[in-house]
Motif scaffolding. Structure first.
Motif, PDB file in Angstrom:
ATOM      1  N   THR A  24       0.830  -1.196   0.000  1.00 41.05           N
ATOM      2  CA  THR A  24       0.000   0.000   0.000  1.00 41.05           C
ATOM      3  C   THR A  24       0.864   1.245   0.000  1.00 41.05           C
ATOM      4  OG1 THR A  24      -1.672  -1.190   1.270  1.00 41.05           O
ATOM      5  CG2 THR A  24      -1.850   1.201   1.210  1.00 41.05           C
ATOM      6  N   HIS A  25       0.476   2.232  -0.796  1.00 43.61           N
ATOM      7  CA  HIS A  25       1.259   3.459  -0.902  1.00 43.61           C
ATOM      8  C   HIS A  25       1.298   4.200   0.436  1.00 43.61           C
ATOM      9  CE1 HIS A  25       1.167   2.637  -5.122  1.00 43.61           C
ATOM     10  NE2 HIS A  25      -0.122   2.893  -5.247  1.00 43.61           N
ATOM     11  N   GLN A  26       2.409   4.853   0.720  1.00 41.98           N
ATOM     12  CA  GLN A  26       2.556   5.686   1.915  1.00 41.98           C
ATOM     13  C   GLN A  26       1.601   6.867   1.831  1.00 41.98           C
ATOM     14  OE1 GLN A  26       4.525   5.645   4.650  1.00 41.98           O
ATOM     15  NE2 GLN A  26       5.842   3.896   4.254  1.00 41.98           N
ATOM     16  N   LEU A  27       1.148   7.322   3.001  1.00 41.13           N
ATOM     17  CA  LEU A  27       0.266   8.491   3.049  1.00 41.13           C
ATOM     18  C   LEU A  27       0.964   9.610   3.810  1.00 41.13           C
ATOM     19  CD1 LEU A  27      -3.501   8.750   3.528  1.00 41.13           C
ATOM     20  CD2 LEU A  27      -2.047  10.005   5.121  1.00 41.13           C
ATOM     21  N   PHE A  28       0.875  10.819   3.265  1.00 39.26           N
ATOM     22  CA  PHE A  28       1.442  12.014   3.890  1.00 39.26           C
ATOM     23  C   PHE A  28       0.345  13.053   4.014  1.00 39.26           C
ATOM     24  CE2 PHE A  28       4.664   9.877   1.361  1.00 39.26           C
ATOM     25  CZ  PHE A  28       5.674   9.673   2.289  1.00 39.26           C
ATOM     26  N   LEU A  29       0.524  13.965   4.955  1.00 37.84           N
ATOM     27  CA  LEU A  29      -0.425  15.060   5.121  1.00 37.84           C
ATOM     28  C   LEU A  29       0.052  16.269   4.336  1.00 37.84           C
ATOM     29  CD1 LEU A  29      -1.276  14.824   8.913  1.00 37.84           C
ATOM     30  CD2 LEU A  29      -2.652  14.056   6.969  1.00 37.84           C
ATOM     31  N   GLY A  30      -0.845  16.818   3.536  1.00 38.16           N
ATOM     32  CA  GLY A  30      -0.494  17.968   2.713  1.00 38.16           C
ATOM     33  C   GLY A  30      -1.309  19.190   3.073  1.00 38.16           C
ATOM     34  N   SER A  31      -1.068  20.256   2.352  1.00 36.45           N
ATOM     35  CA  SER A  31      -1.777  21.511   2.558  1.00 36.45           C
ATOM     36  C   SER A  31      -3.241  21.376   2.156  1.00 36.45           C
ATOM     37  CB  SER A  31      -1.107  22.620   1.743  1.00 36.45           C
ATOM     38  OG  SER A  31      -1.959  23.728   1.576  1.00 36.45           O
ATOM     39  N   ALA A  32      -4.141  21.738   3.063  1.00 37.02           N
ATOM     40  CA  ALA A  32      -5.569  21.676   2.751  1.00 37.02           C
ATOM     41  C   ALA A  32      -5.913  22.585   1.586  1.00 37.02           C
ATOM     42  CB  ALA A  32      -6.386  22.054   3.982  1.00 37.02           C
ATOM     43  N   ALA A  33      -5.283  23.762   1.529  1.00 33.01           N
ATOM     44  CA  ALA A  33      -5.549  24.704   0.441  1.00 33.01           C
ATOM     45  C   ALA A  33      -5.115  24.125  -0.896  1.00 33.01           C
ATOM     46  CB  ALA A  33      -4.837  26.026   0.711  1.00 33.01           C
ATOM     47  N   GLU A  34      -3.947  23.479  -0.904  1.00 35.39           N
ATOM     48  CA  GLU A  34      -3.457  22.912  -2.158  1.00 35.39           C
ATOM     49  C   GLU A  34      -4.293  21.708  -2.582  1.00 35.39           C
ATOM     50  OE1 GLU A  34       0.854  22.007  -4.217  1.00 35.39           O
ATOM     51  OE2 GLU A  34       0.657  21.781  -2.053  1.00 35.39           O
TER      52      GLU A  34
ATOM     53  N   LEU B 194       4.802  18.429  -1.660  1.00 42.46           N
ATOM     54  CA  LEU B 194       4.965  18.139  -0.242  1.00 42.46           C
ATOM     55  C   LEU B 194       6.205  18.864   0.243  1.00 42.46           C
ATOM     56  CD1 LEU B 194       4.439  14.289   0.358  1.00 42.46           C
ATOM     57  CD2 LEU B 194       3.139  16.164   1.376  1.00 42.46           C
ATOM     58  N   ASP B 195       6.063  19.718   1.254  1.00 43.83           N
ATOM     59  CA  ASP B 195       7.242  20.398   1.790  1.00 43.83           C
ATOM     60  C   ASP B 195       7.146  20.424   3.310  1.00 43.83           C
ATOM     61  OD1 ASP B 195       5.253  22.269   2.167  1.00 43.83           O
ATOM     62  OD2 ASP B 195       5.996  23.675   0.670  1.00 43.83           O
ATOM     63  N   GLY B 196       7.967  21.216   3.960  1.00 42.31           N
ATOM     64  CA  GLY B 196       7.966  21.258   5.423  1.00 42.31           C
ATOM     65  C   GLY B 196       8.368  19.917   6.011  1.00 42.31           C
ATOM     66  N   ASP B 197       7.842  19.614   7.188  1.00 41.84           N
ATOM     67  CA  ASP B 197       8.188  18.361   7.864  1.00 41.84           C
ATOM     68  C   ASP B 197       7.783  17.139   7.051  1.00 41.84           C
ATOM     69  OD1 ASP B 197       9.239  19.779   9.974  1.00 41.84           O
ATOM     70  OD2 ASP B 197       7.427  19.617  11.227  1.00 41.84           O
ATOM     71  N   GLU B 198       6.610  17.196   6.439  1.00 41.05           N
ATOM     72  CA  GLU B 198       6.149  16.056   5.648  1.00 41.05           C
ATOM     73  C   GLU B 198       7.016  15.854   4.406  1.00 41.05           C
ATOM     74  OE1 GLU B 198       2.779  13.900   6.369  1.00 41.05           O
ATOM     75  OE2 GLU B 198       4.329  14.357   7.838  1.00 41.05           O
ATOM     76  N   GLY B 199       7.421  16.951   3.788  1.00 36.50           N
ATOM     77  CA  GLY B 199       8.292  16.850   2.615  1.00 36.50           C
ATOM     78  C   GLY B 199       9.638  16.243   2.966  1.00 36.50           C
ATOM     79  N   ARG B 200      10.222  16.693   4.074  1.00 41.35           N
ATOM     80  CA  ARG B 200      11.504  16.138   4.514  1.00 41.35           C
ATOM     81  C   ARG B 200      11.379  14.665   4.877  1.00 41.35           C
ATOM     82  NH1 ARG B 200      12.090  21.437   6.437  1.00 41.35           N
ATOM     83  NH2 ARG B 200      10.902  20.971   8.348  1.00 41.35           N
ATOM     84  N   HIS B 201      10.273  14.324   5.534  1.00 41.49           N
ATOM     85  CA  HIS B 201      10.060  12.925   5.909  1.00 41.49           C
ATOM     86  C   HIS B 201       9.937  12.049   4.659  1.00 41.49           C
ATOM     87  CE1 HIS B 201       8.755   9.564   8.407  1.00 41.49           C
ATOM     88  NE2 HIS B 201       7.748   9.371   7.570  1.00 41.49           N
ATOM     89  N   ALA B 202       9.165  12.525   3.693  1.00 42.21           N
ATOM     90  CA  ALA B 202       8.976  11.753   2.464  1.00 42.21           C
ATOM     91  C   ALA B 202      10.280  11.588   1.694  1.00 42.21           C
ATOM     92  CB  ALA B 202       7.938  12.440   1.576  1.00 42.21           C
ATOM     93  N   ALA B 203      11.104  12.649   1.687  1.00 42.74           N
ATOM     94  CA  ALA B 203      12.319  12.634   0.887  1.00 42.74           C
ATOM     95  C   ALA B 203      13.480  11.916   1.566  1.00 42.74           C
ATOM     96  CB  ALA B 203      12.730  14.064   0.536  1.00 42.74           C
ATOM     97  N   THR B 204      13.651  12.131   2.874  1.00 40.07           N
ATOM     98  CA  THR B 204      14.854  11.625   3.539  1.00 40.07           C
ATOM     99  C   THR B 204      14.635  10.389   4.403  1.00 40.07           C
ATOM    100  OG1 THR B 204      14.573  13.098   5.453  1.00 40.07           O
ATOM    101  CG2 THR B 204      15.810  13.954   3.582  1.00 40.07           C
TER     102      THR B 204
ATOM    103  N   SER C  16      11.594  18.439  -0.126  1.00 38.30           N
ATOM    104  CA  SER C  16      10.276  18.453  -0.747  1.00 38.30           C
ATOM    105  C   SER C  16      10.144  17.378  -1.823  1.00 38.30           C
ATOM    106  CB  SER C  16       9.981  19.824  -1.365  1.00 38.30           C
ATOM    107  OG  SER C  16      10.861  20.080  -2.443  1.00 38.30           O
ATOM    108  N   VAL C  17       8.880  17.084  -2.149  1.00 35.68           N
ATOM    109  CA  VAL C  17       8.557  16.153  -3.223  1.00 35.68           C
ATOM    110  C   VAL C  17       7.513  16.821  -4.109  1.00 35.68           C
ATOM    111  CG1 VAL C  17       7.592  13.900  -3.823  1.00 35.68           C
ATOM    112  CG2 VAL C  17       9.023  14.145  -1.777  1.00 35.68           C
ATOM    113  N   ARG C  18       7.796  16.878  -5.387  1.00 37.63           N
ATOM    114  CA  ARG C  18       6.846  17.432  -6.360  1.00 37.63           C
ATOM    115  C   ARG C  18       6.245  16.272  -7.129  1.00 37.63           C
ATOM    116  NH1 ARG C  18       6.610  19.041 -11.747  1.00 37.63           N
ATOM    117  NH2 ARG C  18       5.559  21.040 -12.167  1.00 37.63           N
ATOM    118  N   GLY C  19       4.905  16.176  -7.101  1.00 44.42           N
ATOM    119  CA  GLY C  19       4.258  15.047  -7.748  1.00 44.42           C
ATOM    120  C   GLY C  19       3.107  15.450  -8.639  1.00 44.42           C
TER     121      GLY C  19
END
Length: 247
Positions: free
Chosen positions: A2-12, A24-34, A65-68
């Motif tokens: 199952t694909h990993q789930l991250f929390l993103g910006s509600a506005a985006e 995905l940026d901030g803490d979630e982006g760093r977690h996803a990337a590193t 960050s992760v751009r998808g």
């Protein structure tokens, strides 16, 4: 897998559509990337925590960050019947174990209860820190279990506030070792809040039980064994789910 789930910006996420770009940026982006180490071409979920989930495919990844590219977007409606775990404060981390497992099992709200026999007391700065820790536990468990909706973590209640919740609920079930009605025989309400009340290590006091029953609560038992305060709530949620959502 199952694909990993991250929390993103509600506005985006509000503007996310198939083909659009999500970052995905901030803490979630760093977690996803590193930590998770997403790579270009891999797919993952991004949720806003209130029901919207996007499936995306990573295009570019850097250290922060992760751009998808969004592949699909699903909006999950809030269930008509909400399961609410009222968990008495317990020593150690047993109450945290309970809400973690309850989140994985689909609880919609967790409520800390300062019961008469609770050894732990939340006051002042400790109360704020403890509530924040509960919120972190619930959020992490929601992500791990791939939930698009993060359960609400409510402020602590005393018996008076809990009775108000009982009176407004569609059904309140108090887990008690001396109850004669089995939880497995209870019909789940088709709408509204279903409260599951779990006492601390010392159990729910006679005064508390009497007040809750007078407000409309039903004492129920899970089985012939006595469960820990960290186990009882999740076990009850499994029974309720088996009778409703899991069918």
């Amino acid at each position: 897998m199952t694909h990993q789930l991250f929390l993103g910006s509600a506005a985006e996420l509000a503007g996310a559509r198939p083909g659009s770009v999500i970052v995905l940026d901030g803490d979630e982006g760093r977690h996803a990337a590193t930590v998770v180490r997403l790579r270009p071409g891999e797919r993952y979920y991004v949720a806003d925590g209130v029901g919207r989930r996007a499936l995306a495919e990573a295009e570019t990844v850097d250290r922060t960050s992760v751009r998808g590219r969004v592949l699909e977007v699903v909006d999950e409606a809030e269930p008509a019947t909400r399961f609410v775990l009222v968990q008495a404060l317990a020593k150690g981390d047993r109450d945290e174990q309970a809400i973690e497992a309850a989140t994985e099992l689909g609880v919609d709200e967790v409520v800390p209860w300062a019961a008469e026999r609770s050894i732990v007391v939340w006051r002042g700065e400790r109360a704020a820190k403890s509530l924040a820790k509960w919120m972190t536990v619930v959020t992490r468990a929601a992500k791990q279990s791939r939930r698009a909706r993060i359960p609400l973590t409510s402020s602590p209640v005393d018996l008076t506030a809990l009775i108000d919740r009982v009176r407004g609920a569609a059904l309140t079930l108090v887990l008690h070792e001396e109850a004669t009605e089995p939880l497995a025989a209870v019909a789940v309400a088709e709408s509204g809040d279903v409260l599951v009340v779990v006492g601390p290590e010392g159990g729910i006091s006679g005064r508390e039980l009497e007040a809750l029953v007078a407000a409309g609560a039903r004492p129920v038992r899970l089985g012939p064994t006595i469960l820990r305060s960290s186990t009882a709530g999740p076990a009850a949620l499994a029974v309720l789910n088996a009778a409703s959502r899991w069918r």
